[in-house]
Every structure is written in C-alpha cells, then in structure tokens.
Design a protein around this motif. Structure first.
Motif, short mmCIF file in Angstrom:
data_model
loop_
_atom_site.label_atom_id
_atom_site.label_comp_id
_atom_site.label_asym_id
_atom_site.label_seq_id
_atom_site.Cartn_x
_atom_site.Cartn_y
_atom_site.Cartn_z
N GLY A 14 0.95 -0.79 -0.04
CA GLY A 14 -0.02 0.09 -0.32
C GLY A 14 1.03 1.01 0.07
N GLU A 33 11.31 2.98 6.21
CA GLU A 33 11.04 1.06 6.53
C GLU A 33 11.83 1.00 6.73
OE1 GLU A 33 8.19 -0.90 5.36
OE2 GLU A 33 9.77 -2.25 6.74
N ARG A 34 11.22 0.40 8.31
CA ARG A 34 12.00 -0.17 9.49
C ARG A 34 12.94 -1.68 8.72
NH1 ARG A 34 8.61 -4.04 13.34
NH2 ARG A 34 7.89 -4.61 11.04
N TYR A 41 5.04 -8.06 3.49
CA TYR A 41 4.63 -9.33 3.66
C TYR A 41 5.35 -9.34 2.05
CZ TYR A 41 1.57 -9.95 7.86
OH TYR A 41 1.39 -9.52 8.39
N SER A 55 5.07 -15.72 0.72
CA SER A 55 3.53 -14.73 1.02
C SER A 55 2.39 -15.16 -0.63
CB SER A 55 2.97 -13.31 1.03
OG SER A 55 3.10 -12.56 0.32
N HIS A 57 -0.10 -16.50 -2.83
CA HIS A 57 -0.13 -17.61 -3.36
C HIS A 57 -1.26 -17.13 -4.81
CE1 HIS A 57 -1.06 -20.59 0.10
NE2 HIS A 57 -0.42 -19.50 0.44
N GLU A 58 -1.83 -16.55 -4.96
CA GLU A 58 -2.31 -16.14 -6.01
C GLU A 58 -2.39 -14.52 -5.80
OE1 GLU A 58 -5.88 -18.47 -6.92
OE2 GLU A 58 -4.58 -19.90 -7.51
N VAL A 249 9.86 4.92 11.39
CA VAL A 249 9.58 5.91 11.89
C VAL A 249 9.28 5.54 13.58
CG1 VAL A 249 7.51 7.21 11.58
CG2 VAL A 249 8.34 7.06 9.65
N ASN A 438 2.25 -6.05 12.69
CA ASN A 438 1.13 -5.63 11.89
C ASN A 438 0.72 -6.53 13.65
OD1 ASN A 438 0.22 -4.26 10.19
ND2 ASN A 438 0.84 -6.61 8.83
N ILE A 443 -3.27 -10.74 8.36
CA ILE A 443 -3.04 -10.51 6.51
C ILE A 443 -3.44 -10.26 5.98
CG2 ILE A 443 -1.53 -13.23 7.21
CD1 ILE A 443 -3.57 -13.82 5.62
N ALA A 472 -4.05 -2.44 4.00
CA ALA A 472 -5.04 -4.05 4.66
C ALA A 472 -6.17 -2.93 5.16
CB ALA A 472 -4.27 -4.76 5.02
N GLY A 479 -5.16 -8.17 1.30
CA GLY A 479 -4.63 -8.58 -0.07
C GLY A 479 -4.02 -7.73 -1.24
N MET A 480 -3.37 -8.54 -1.79
CA MET A 480 -2.42 -8.15 -2.80
C MET A 480 -2.93 -6.59 -3.37
SD MET A 480 0.82 -10.07 -2.70
CE MET A 480 1.52 -10.74 -1.69
#
Ligand code: FAD
Length: 512
Positions: A14, A33-34, A41, A55, A57-58, A249, A438, A443, A472, A479-480
């Motif tokens: 995202g 980014e840490r 993911y 992560s 699958h589809e 951050v 998270n 997820i 998410a 979801g991606m």
C-alpha cells in the motif's frame, strides 16, 4: 510540485503504491521502512539453494493482454507493470475433500461447469449464484466511478444485487440457491483467502474478490513478490523519490490537529506536507502519534473492529520435482471435513489445522528452484491469540509439532513428499507480527465481516489532517490487489487536498 513533500511510513505494498503515484505526480517523496527490504509481506527469503515466496499464493486483477484486470491498470498507472513479469496460473484452485476432489478452473463458464459436473442436480442454483456474482462485480466497478451524489442516490435502483450484497453473508447468499453442504463447501473453499468462514464473511467481498480471479485468472510473480516490491522502488526512485531502509518511523509529529512530519529511528526529523502510512492504524495512533492527539471517535472506531487472522506456514524445499508427487497444479486446498465454522474455531487453538493450502511454486514457474528440485508451501490460517499466550519455552516445540503433523497429513494425500525434504522453514503469527509490525500478525487488517467489507471499512483518510492510510486495514482491505489499490486511493485523497481533483479515473492514465 517538488515544493510539496510526502513522507510514507512503511514500504508495504500500500505504501509503495502510494509513494510511486505521489513521486510520479512530482511530489518530493521519502519512504521510511524499518526492515532491511521493501515490501512488507510481499517479499522472499533464501534458505540454502531455495528462494521462498513469503506470502503470495495467487495474485488477482492482472489478466492477459486484451483482458487486463484492475490491479494491472493500477500498476500501469504508477509505472510498475512494465517492470514485472506476471506468470499465469492455469487453474483457480483444486479442492480436496474426504469424498471428492475437484479442480476449479478460472473463466466464468469453465468454473461453473466444474461445479455443475460435481453437483449436476444443482445446476440452476449454481448458475444463478454465478450470475449474481457477475452482476455484483460489474455494478461495483460502475459504482467506483461515481463522483456525483445524485448518481449514488439512484444506485439502489440500478444495482439491486450490489446493494443487497452489502448486508448479507456468503452463507446467507448461498443458502437461497444451493442445498448440498458439499457444494457449498466446494464453492466457498477459497474462504481462507478472505479470513472468515462463509457464515461471517461479507458476500460483497467474496463476490468481487472471486470475480477478479475468475475473470482475469490468478497470477504468480516471476522472481517472487520481492521482484514486485523492488519494481515499486525502481519506479519511485526513477521519479526522484527515495526509499530509506532500516530506518523506521518512531513518531509522527502533530501541530493543530495536522500531521506535519516524522521522526525516524536513525534520529532524522523530517517535515512533510502529507504523511501516508503503510504502517497499520493501531500502531500509528497508539504508538507513533499518541492516543491523546487522536480524536476519540477514531479510537472508538478502531476498538470496534476485529483483527483478522494470521498464518502458519511450512516452507519446504524438496530435492525432487513436486509434479512427480502428484502436485500437478499450483494451489490445492486440503479439507478434513465440510464444516468451515469448525475449521475456523480450530484456528484459535494450537491443534493441527484441518484446512490448509498446499502451493507448488514450480507449477507456474518451472525455473522457480534449481533443476530437479521444487518449492512447496503449506499455509493454514491461525489466530494470534493462542500463540500470544504460549510460554516462551513452548514456542519452538509447538511450532515444530504442528509443522510435522501438517507434513505427515499432506504426505498422506501426496505420498513421498516427506521423503524429499531438503529444507524446512516454519513461520507463525509471531513471525508475521515481527516482520510486518501488524497487530496479531494479521494478513488482512481487520476482518472482512459485514462491517468490514470495502464500503464500510475505515477510510484512507486518517484521523488527522494531512494523514492518510494505504494498507490492508482501510479501504479496499487486505490482499495484494486491494493494498496496491489502497495506495492509489490514498494518493487520490492527497490530490483532493492538493489540487481539488476528484474521481480516481482522472488519476489513472489511459491504458491500451
Ligand atoms: C502467508 C501469507 C500469504 C498471503 N497470500 C496472499 C495471496 O495469495 N494473495 C493476496 O492477494 N494476498 C496475500 N496475502 C496478504 C497480503 O500479502 C497482504 O494483505 C498485503 O501484502 C499487506 O500489505 P500492506 O500494504 O498492508 O503492508 P504490510 O505488508 O503489512 O507491510 C507494512 C510495512 O510497514 C512497515 N512498518 C510498520 N511500522 C513501521 C514504522 N513505524 N516505520 C517504518 N515502517 C513500518 C513494516 O515493516 C512493513 O514493511 C498473504 C499474506 C501472508 C502473510
């Protein structure tokens, strides 16, 4: 617009998508980014000669040339699509139940035929459900283009299925049309992708998400989703943005109810006109901003939602081709029964799961691992709660036991699997939480129940002025495809503030 600066907290899909759009629009963009890698993911890891997809699958919403899906168009809009190779997966999924096995292809007619072949007496009901899903999907695409209040008011008359779908669960939608519990189980076997059993899952979400897979087919990313995340970084950097890794951050600065910048772990204090968070809203509000600076009604809205489940993964590098062991497809769901509520309740224990996916990554990409070898991953949904209560000295033993039992149970269906294990790595909700930050290692952000379906999810606009979310937890959800779209939505909100631009269609370039 280089005089306007956007800071993105976290390089999940995202955040990366929002950053790529903002950089393309000419803002000065910095992503902090840490982790030591981008993607959240959406990443890979290496063990011995094997690179594992962490992560995916589809991936939905891609589609072949001439039938591109909405995710592909969003990736084109931020100049990422051309940098990634997407590999088609030939089937949607294969369901293995105690009494039957069915391979469900993608494509509306082909998928419907597969369901009807197994349950010929239910043909009419199956057809009606598939048609309803198509209408809901088409109406939802139309609704996303609405910019005028007058159009929204007429929506209930033009798109009855869509409006009805917002208030019912998958089980309620199917109970009207299907009788056989086996058919209902087969039809909804992919529920694990959406984190809730049909009795609680939003029909709107199920219909639209499945339609994306059925209409455009599922995809795998050549080189794993790390390649996708890296492509985002390339696009951001090509457009003058910067991605700072290993620099998380630690606080978001606020003045007069407005986000004004961030402080990072490496001690940098950075002013910003806009702050976009890929980091989840719970950590953002309670830890990065501080609850005293967040409006009480927003904290109440967070507290009123339930965090979705996490995953337990067994990543296996085999010294043998998986296809020779009977894994002649990409995605298999093993079900030890038909009662999904029972499967769901088990996710709140440390018993071996009774429903899990078996993914053969060499099916879509024969070069996924060194010649003669293969990578197979077992994935079960599990909740974080029992893992949180596990004494530290029982963590390893529990995770090893469940992995062993899952391998044994998978071997019963695909004999020989356990004789070819070269590398095994296991992840739990604790792993997910550690790498993504998270809560609960979720997820999907919050649950996709009726209150959590996309129209009722939290907005991309955060609780402070000039603070936005792209992840998410907010619209469009987990979801991606949805997280990548969430980045576009967050960018759209920034553009409203900056230029008064309304309507996402105006922000996407025309596509061929
Ligand atoms: C095992 C598994 C299988 C999955 N399978 C699929 C699938 O088949 N299809 C699909 O579409 N989706 C799948 N998903 C879901 C999908 O991966 C996620 O929903 C999506 O990637 C989440 O993206 P996000 O933008 O919310 O960011 P996240 O991936 O949650 O990343 C958040 C990022 O923010 C960073 N961050 C947090 N706090 C800070 C801070 N203070 N400072 C700096 N950085 C910070 C984190 O380090 C992380 O990099 C799967 C997920 C898992 C774990």
């Amino acid at each position: 617009m280089k005089d306007k600066r956007a800071i993105v907290v976290g390089a999940g899909l995202g955040g990366l998508s929002a950053a790529a759009y903002l950089a393309r629009a000419g803002l000065e963009v910095d992503v902090f980014e840490r982790n030591s890698y981008p993607g959240g993911y959406a990443c890979s890891f290496v063990r011995g000669p094997y690179e594992f997809e962490a992560s995916l699958h589809e991936l939905s919403g891609i589609g072949p040339p001439g039938n591109r899906g909405s995710c592909y168009r969003v990736l084109e809009g931020c100049d990422v699509a051309r940098r990634v190779e997407f590999l088609p997966i030939d089937d949607f999924y294969t369901s293995i139940f105690p009494d039957f096995t069915v391979r469900v292809p993608h494509g509306w007619e082909a998928a419907e035929e597969a369901y009807c072949d197994q349950f010929p007496r239910e043909r009419k009901g199956i057809s009606r459900v598939m048609q309803a899903m198509r209408r809901i999907n088409d109406a939802s695409a139309e609704a996303s283009k609405i910019t005028k209040a007058s159009d929204a008011l007429t929506l209930p008359f033009k798109a009855g299925d869509l409006v009805r779908s917002m208030g019912i669960t998958v089980a309620q939608a199917l109970d009207r049309e299907m009788k056989d519990p086996g058919l209902k189980a087969l039809f909804t076997n992919i529920w694990g992708y959406y984190g809730l059993p049909p009795s609680r899952l939003s029909w709107l979400l199920f219909a639209v998400a499945n339609a994306s897979y059925i209409e455009h087919g599922p995809y795998h990313v050549k080189g794993t989703t790390q390649a996708l995340s890296n492509a985002f970084v390339e696009s951001i950097e090509d457009n003058g943005g910067r991605v700072h890794l290993r620099d998380g951050v630690v606080s978001i600065e606020v003045a007069d109810g407005r986000a004004t910048g961030v402080v990072t772990g490496q001690g940098g204090r950075h002013k910003a006109d806009f702050v976009v968070c890929s980091a989840n809203p719970i950590t953002t509000c309670f830890s990065l901003i501080g609850p005293d600076k967040v409006p009480a009604d927003y904290l109440k809205a967070l507290a009123g939602r339930h965090i979705a489940v996490s995953t337990f993964n067994v990543y296996m590098g085999l010294d043998h081709p998986a296809a020779d062991l009977g894994l002649d497809g990409h995605e298999f769901f093993i079900n030890e029964g038909y009662d999904y509520d029972d499967q769901y309740l088990r996710m709140f224990t440390t018993d071996r799961p009774s429903y899990w996916a078996v993914t053969n990554y060499n099916h879509a990409d024969p070069e996924f691992s060194p010649p003669g070898t293969s990578v197979v991953v077992l994935t079960a949904l599990v909740d974080y709660t029992p893992w949180a209560h596990l004494p530290a000295d029982r963590y390893r033993e529990t995770k090893d036991r469940i992995a062993r039992e899952m391998i044994e149970a998978t071997d019963r269906r695909f004999p020989g699997l356990k004789d070819h294990l070269a590398v095994v790595e296991v992840s739990t909700p604790i792993t997910n939480m550690r790498y993504s930050g998270n809560p609960g290692g979720s997820i999907l952000g919050f649950d996709y129940d009726l209150a959590g379906s996309p129209p009722f999810r939290l907005s991309n606009r955060g609780p402070l002025e000039r603070l936005f979310f792209a992840n998410a937890w907010v619209r469009m959800g987990g979801g991606m495809e949805t997280c990548i779209t969430s980045g576009l939505f967050a960018y759209g909100e920034v553009m409203k503030d900056l230029r008064g631009t309304r309507g996402l269609a105006k922000l996407l370039p025309a596509t061929g």
